[in-house]
Design a protein around this motif. Structure first.
Motif, short mmCIF file in Angstrom:
data_model
loop_
_atom_site.label_atom_id
_atom_site.label_comp_id
_atom_site.label_asym_id
_atom_site.label_seq_id
_atom_site.Cartn_x
_atom_site.Cartn_y
_atom_site.Cartn_z
N LEU A 143 -0.54 -29.42 90.35
CA LEU A 143 -1.35 -30.55 90.81
C LEU A 143 -1.17 -31.78 89.93
O LEU A 143 -1.70 -32.85 90.24
N ALA A 144 -0.42 -31.64 88.85
CA ALA A 144 -0.31 -32.71 87.86
C ALA A 144 0.52 -33.89 88.34
O ALA A 144 0.63 -34.89 87.64
N VAL A 145 1.11 -33.80 89.54
CA VAL A 145 1.85 -34.92 90.12
C VAL A 145 0.93 -35.90 90.85
O VAL A 145 1.39 -36.94 91.31
N LEU A 146 -0.34 -35.58 90.96
CA LEU A 146 -1.27 -36.43 91.72
C LEU A 146 -1.72 -37.62 90.87
O LEU A 146 -1.99 -37.48 89.68
N ALA A 274 11.72 -36.35 79.95
CA ALA A 274 11.34 -36.28 81.36
C ALA A 274 11.11 -37.68 81.91
O ALA A 274 10.59 -38.56 81.20
N ASP A 275 11.49 -37.87 83.17
CA ASP A 275 11.32 -39.19 83.77
C ASP A 275 10.33 -39.15 84.93
O ASP A 275 9.75 -38.12 85.23
N ARG A 276 10.15 -40.30 85.57
CA ARG A 276 9.17 -40.48 86.65
C ARG A 276 7.77 -40.00 86.25
O ARG A 276 7.15 -39.17 86.93
N ASP A 309 7.65 -44.36 76.95
CA ASP A 309 8.07 -45.76 76.96
C ASP A 309 7.85 -46.40 78.32
O ASP A 309 8.42 -47.44 78.63
N GLY A 310 7.04 -45.76 79.16
CA GLY A 310 6.78 -46.29 80.49
C GLY A 310 7.63 -45.64 81.56
O GLY A 310 7.15 -45.32 82.64
N ASP A 311 8.91 -45.44 81.27
CA ASP A 311 9.83 -44.83 82.23
C ASP A 311 10.07 -43.35 81.95
O ASP A 311 10.51 -42.62 82.84
N THR A 312 9.82 -42.94 80.73
CA THR A 312 10.07 -41.54 80.35
C THR A 312 8.95 -41.03 79.45
O THR A 312 8.24 -41.81 78.80
N ILE A 313 8.82 -39.71 79.41
CA ILE A 313 7.97 -39.03 78.45
C ILE A 313 8.87 -38.10 77.65
O ILE A 313 9.69 -37.37 78.21
N THR A 314 8.74 -38.16 76.32
CA THR A 314 9.51 -37.30 75.44
C THR A 314 8.56 -36.41 74.66
O THR A 314 7.60 -36.90 74.05
N ALA A 315 8.82 -35.11 74.71
CA ALA A 315 7.99 -34.15 73.99
C ALA A 315 8.83 -33.45 72.94
O ALA A 315 9.85 -32.83 73.26
N ALA A 346 5.78 -35.32 84.35
CA ALA A 346 7.05 -36.02 84.55
C ALA A 346 8.10 -34.96 84.87
O ALA A 346 7.90 -33.78 84.59
N THR A 347 9.21 -35.38 85.46
CA THR A 347 10.26 -34.45 85.86
C THR A 347 11.28 -34.31 84.73
O THR A 347 11.83 -35.32 84.27
N ILE A 348 11.52 -33.08 84.30
CA ILE A 348 12.44 -32.84 83.18
C ILE A 348 13.85 -33.29 83.57
O ILE A 348 14.40 -32.87 84.58
N ALA A 349 14.43 -34.17 82.73
CA ALA A 349 15.76 -34.70 82.99
C ALA A 349 16.81 -34.07 82.08
O ALA A 349 17.92 -33.76 82.51
#
Length: 359
Positions: A143-146, A274-276, A309-315, A346-349
């Motif tokens: 559900l985390a895409v909502l 991850a992006d989006r 950075d707005g476009d990606t999440i890095t963990a 976010a979607t793992i890239a």
């Protein structure tokens, strides 16, 4: 109403809370017989009948909405395209994003309804999404895409109950689905053969299985889409590694149709990009901040330092994860005594494995 016990009890609870409720079952195939029949599937003719019977017992109107074309475009075609690109998608996550809380919600609002109620096991209050009290059945990951607007019109009545409690309540309400088994399979793959399903749509293309360390060609395959990161079985190499240990899929390169394999320790991942990104409350946290991340549905949780950075999440994971596949979701949780809060997805890239000195 999928035809299962969770959505039936969710509908009953919504009625008990005083809402004006209408039951809706989604027809997701133009030919329902091609979907799985029997108790373990979903979206079948049997499920439609079970949902209708539950609605009759609850005493609410019931309709079937045809979403087959939208489902094919947004979920099935996306699933095939992701595998063709060397990624491993989660179709349930995409269905929630594109169908249940987009197409269905848009139609519901247009018809004058206020919200969509589902039987997902998650808690939602004041726009804050949390894990279910039943961690074994928790569905907050999918559900985390909502986004905030979608969550404002979503209701999840089951988040404060365990699955056993839901089944017991269904029995008390004389709902015939009380003991119906949970669905575990991909609903649009009729026989459960994901590889066969992909082969039919993507065809065969011979490629090499290569040792990632030495570059030695160990064998061949008939399509890189048949593999996923971390896979051990079905490699068809035919001879053991020099040390006798199993080999695992480490990477998939669709451009040259190559699958690289290696030892289990080579699956270690320390950094996930991850992006989006979707921030559930609409507020981005640039970080760095300490949190927890989950990298696959029902997968283990990892402590991590997250930046955006707005476009990606890095963990950056505090301890390595194994076999992280591109295409899956990275979901960010804020630990909380009242139940972990979902902050973002976010979607793992891509992923990184760090040298010991850099860990």
């Amino acid at each position: 109403m999928s035809g299962g016990v969770d959505s039936a009890v969710a509908a009953a609870r919504a009625v008990a809370d005083g809402h004006d409720v209408t039951g809706v079952h989604l027809a997701l195939s133009s030919n329902p017989q091609t979907f799985r029949s029997g108790a373990r599937g979903c979206c079948t003719l049997e499920d439609s009948r079970d949902a209708r019977r539950a609605a009759d017992v609850i005493g609410i109107p019931f309709y079937v909405w045809d979403m087959a074309e939208r489902f094919r475009e947004d979920v099935v075609d996306d699933f095939v395209a992701e595998y063709a690109a060397g990624r491993t998608p989660n179709p349930c996550l995409r269905c929630n994003e594109k169908i249940k809380f987009a197409a269905v919600l848009d139609r519901a609002v247009a018809l004058g309804f206020d919200a969509v109620v589902t039987g997902h096991h998650a808690r939602l209050a004041d726009g804050v999404l949390r894990r279910s009290v039943d961690l074994g059945k928790d569905q907050s990951y999918v559900l985390a895409v909502l986004n905030a607007a979608q969550l404002s019109r979503a209701v999840f009545p089951l988040g404060d109950s365990t699955k056993d409690e839901v089944r017991a309540e269904a029995a008390r309400r004389d709902l015939a689905v009380a003991d119906k088994p949970d669905s575990h399979d991909i609903c649009f793959i009729a026989d459960g053969d994901t590889q066969g399903f992909l082969n039919q749509r993507l065809g065969s293309k011979t490629g090499d299985i290569v040792d990632a360390a030495s570059g030695e060609v160990l064998g061949s395959h008939s399509g890189a889409h048949q593999f996923t990161i971390g896979q051990r079985h079905g490699l068809g190499i035919g001879r053991p590694a020099a040390d006798g240990k199993p080999r695992y899929v480490l990477s998939i390169t669709p451009v040259d149709n190559t699958v690289k394999v290696g030892p289990r320790e080579a699956l270690d991942v320390h950094v996930v990009h991850a992006d989006r990104p979707v921030w559930l409350d609409g507020v981005e946290r640039e970080g760095p901040f300490e949190c927890q991340v989950q990298l696959r549905a029902h997968g283990e949780v990892h402590d991590a330092t997250v930046t955006s950075d707005g476009d990606t999440i890095t963990a950056r994971l505090h301890s390595p994860a194994k076999g992280v596949a591109a295409g899956q979701a990275l979901v960010v949780y804020q630990p909380d005594p009242e139940g972990d809060i979902v902050l973002a997805s976010a979607t793992i890239a891509r992923t990184e494995a760090l040298a010991p000195a850099d860990v």
